[in-house]
Design an enzyme around this catalytic site. Structure first.
Site, PDB file in Angstrom:
ATOM      1  N   GLU A 189      61.964   1.687  44.911  1.00 27.59           N
ATOM      2  CA  GLU A 189      63.986   1.479  43.929  1.00 27.59           C
ATOM      3  C   GLU A 189      63.548   1.448  43.466  1.00 27.59           C
ATOM      4  OE1 GLU A 189      65.881  -0.590  47.203  1.00 27.59           O
ATOM      5  OE2 GLU A 189      65.365   1.088  49.322  1.00 27.59           O
ATOM      6  N   GLU A 308      62.775   4.542  53.702  1.00 28.08           N
ATOM      7  CA  GLU A 308      62.979   3.529  54.393  1.00 28.08           C
ATOM      8  C   GLU A 308      64.556   4.804  54.990  1.00 28.08           C
ATOM      9  OE1 GLU A 308      64.321   0.275  51.813  1.00 28.08           O
ATOM     10  OE2 GLU A 308      61.740   0.189  51.241  1.00 28.08           O
TER      11      GLU A 308
END
Length: 575
Positions: A189, A308
């Site tokens: 991220e 995810e």
């Protein structure tokens, strides 16, 4: 979800809410192609040479979350040490791959040459080797380092690049002889403080390119290992996907994998701004986002690993209504599967698998997710049928979501309900008769009196709960740090809460919406009989200015309550 809550999330575009909130919406993806080949592959079989087939063989996947990524150490966030039994159990549950997030900086010098503690490196390799020995695919990465030091590239570019490069040189050297079933992901991220979009594109391209070159130049198995590159914040916004596609194309390397994350439409994911249900907006966010990822990456032959997925609230918290949550997970896996992507569920700490036993915490969730890997389950417009505590019980009609299946009847345990006497079906409209609901309500004690199933031709049956309820009752209260409002729920369930001042402006931490966040600003306790206004909510209120609260319940009832903060005292008054 905040960083200190240890549940990281991918981001997707939101045009209708402020940028700070839009940064919390998400987009991601899931897999299905190649599942049959993966199911029959021996545990010792090497990853296919074809990248698309290799990533397909990783489906389904699971995150060893809040473990090697925990700060400062493996057990700091409440999970036990990882052992061989962890991966034995994971494999036994049908998972074929594991993402092992790793945070390096607590075990690394913060000055050149940025040496990683050899004890930590040895432990990471030990965990990776345990998973590989079980025949699982494994992905490792640089995880919470993304927001601990990498995000400050705009003010410390050269030192951060030097540290990032050193980190990957050390990782690549240690893992270069591992089998092809080990994948490496450049950074989790990625995000950059005080940077324009153009700068973000530049910084991430530098990081991804440098990571690629360092790993490839390290030799051994790294010369053609599958390398995973993220979009900015693992975001599915089109411009970030385009940037990632451009980077991958410029590297001229067929062994590259793209990654995005998905935690659903933000208002639904955390139950804020009236996002109480998996409605058309939440479904649109899912389907359109996955379509963008497919068209930009998968259609070009670039495999996609959804590193995810889940919700930004725990599935056991009750913040998102259970039936709505189940509908989301069912549809997520279907949409991802038909778009040809592999998915890794984020499991922070016993959200899905119990870390002690490696068995599913929730059998219903287990059945739903496992079924969704290969087919669809039917659902319905609700999972709760509220009936009055006293008096005649009228018939109720709900909408069936067959999801391509056929309706196969209603069952209470082993006993089928009787067509026409107990229910009628007109297209997708299922009507429960007064006769059936009266019987199913039993003695009509407050709460769930019985549960029965809608069965479909395939997949997991949909549970319907018959709940006796009356209008809830709130009482006056006083407090300081928090305010616990005495609440007689009378079988009803709280859906959301609005908060406004007399002039119509919004009150509460989420100033952009009157509907405050479930669990963060308010939370019901059905056992204790209270509805608590949290410190975060109360601290956000103007001193001496009354606030009108409107509580919305799943029966459709609403209750009004008034709160005023005066210095260190808070008073609440029922209307």
């Amino acid at each position: 979800m905040t960083q200190t809550q240890h549940r990281r999330r991918g981001l997707g575009p939101l045009a209708s809410i402020p940028l700070a909130v839009a940064a919390m919406a998400t987009l991601a993806v899931a897999p299905a192609h190649g599942a049959a080949d993966a199911a029959t592959a021996p545990a010792t079989q090497a990853a296919p040479a074809d990248p698309m087939k290799a990533v397909a063989a990783m489906q389904p996947s699971w995150n060893l979350g809040n473990t090697l990524d925990a700060i400062p150490d493996e057990t700091s966030w409440g999970n036990p040490l990882t052992t061989k039994a962890t991966f034995d159990g994971l494999k036994a549950q049908g998972f074929r791959s594991v993402r092992i997030p790793v945070t390096w900086y607590p075990h690394q010098s913060d000055t050149a040459p940025y040496a990683i503690d050899p004890v930590w490196m040895k432990r990471v390799k030990q965990v990776v080797d345990l998973a590989l020995a079980d025949g699982l695919y494994v992905e490792i990465n640089v995880h919470h380092d993304s927001w601990q030091w990498i995000e400050y590239m705009s003010t410390n570019h050269d030192n951060i690049m030097a540290r990032f490069d050193s980190t990957w040189r050390q990782i690549a050297a240690v893992f270069k002889d591992e089998p092809r079933k080990l994948l490496m992901e450049s950074i989790n991220e990625p995000q950059f403080t005080d940077a324009t979009d153009a700068q973000k594109t530049q910084y991430l391209r530098e990081l991804n390119t440098s990571f690629h070159d360092i790993v490839r130049d390290s030799g051994g198995g790294n010369k053609d290992r599958l390398l995973v590159l993220p979009a900015e914040e693992t975001n599915s916004a089109q411009h970030w996907l385009d940037d990632l596609s451009t980077t991958i194309g410029a590297l001229h390397d067929r062994n590259l994998v793209a990654t995005v994350h998905y935690y659903s439409w933000y208002p639904f994911s955390v139950n804020i701004a009236g996002g109480t249900s998996f409605d058309a907006k939440a479904q649109q966010d899912l389907t359109e986002g996955f379509q963008r990822v497919h068209d930009t990456l998968v259609a070009k032959g670039i495999p996609v690993y959804v590193g995810e997925y889940g919700l930004l609230t725990s599935p056991h918290s009750g913040y998102v209504e259970r039936g709505e949550m189940l509908k989301y997970f069912e549809e997520f896996n279907y949409v991802a599967r038909v778009n040809g992507m592999t998915t890794a569920v984020w499991d922070a700490a016993n959200d899905f698998l119990n870390r002690g036993t490696m068995r599913w915490v929730d059998p219903e969730m287990e059945a739903l997710l496992k079924t969704s890997w290969t087919t669809r389950s039917g659902t319905a417009s609700t999972d709760n049928l509220f009936v009055p505590k006293a008096g005649p019980i009228p018939a109720q009609t709900i909408t069936l979501n067959t999801n391509g299946n056929f309706f196969a009847g209603l069952w209470q345990g082993d006993v089928p309900l009787i067509p026409f006497l107990d229910y009628t079906l007109n297209g997708d409209q299922l009507t429960l008769t007064s006769r059936a609901l009266t019987r199913l309500a039993g003695d009509r004690a407050y709460g769930v009196n019985s549960t029965f199933q809608v069965r479909y031709s395939r997949g997991v049956p949909w549970q319907l709960h018959v709940i006796s309820a009356d209008r809830a009752v709130l009482s006056d209260a006083t407090g300081a740090t928090t305010l616990a409002i005495p609440t007689q729920f009378h079988g009803d369930l709280l859906a959301t809460m609005e908060a406004t001042y007399a002039d119509g402006t919004n009150a509460g931490p989420a100033s952009w919406t009157p509907y405050q966040q479930f669990g963060y600003s308010f939370a019901p306790d059905y056992t204790a009989g209270t509805t608590t206004l949290t410190a975060d909510f109360l601290n956000s209120l103007k001193d001496g200015v009354p606030v009108k609260l409107t509580f919305h319940y799943w029966t459709g009832a609403t209750l009004t309550y008034h709160v005023t903060k005066s210095g260190t005292t808070v008073t609440g008054t029922a209307s």
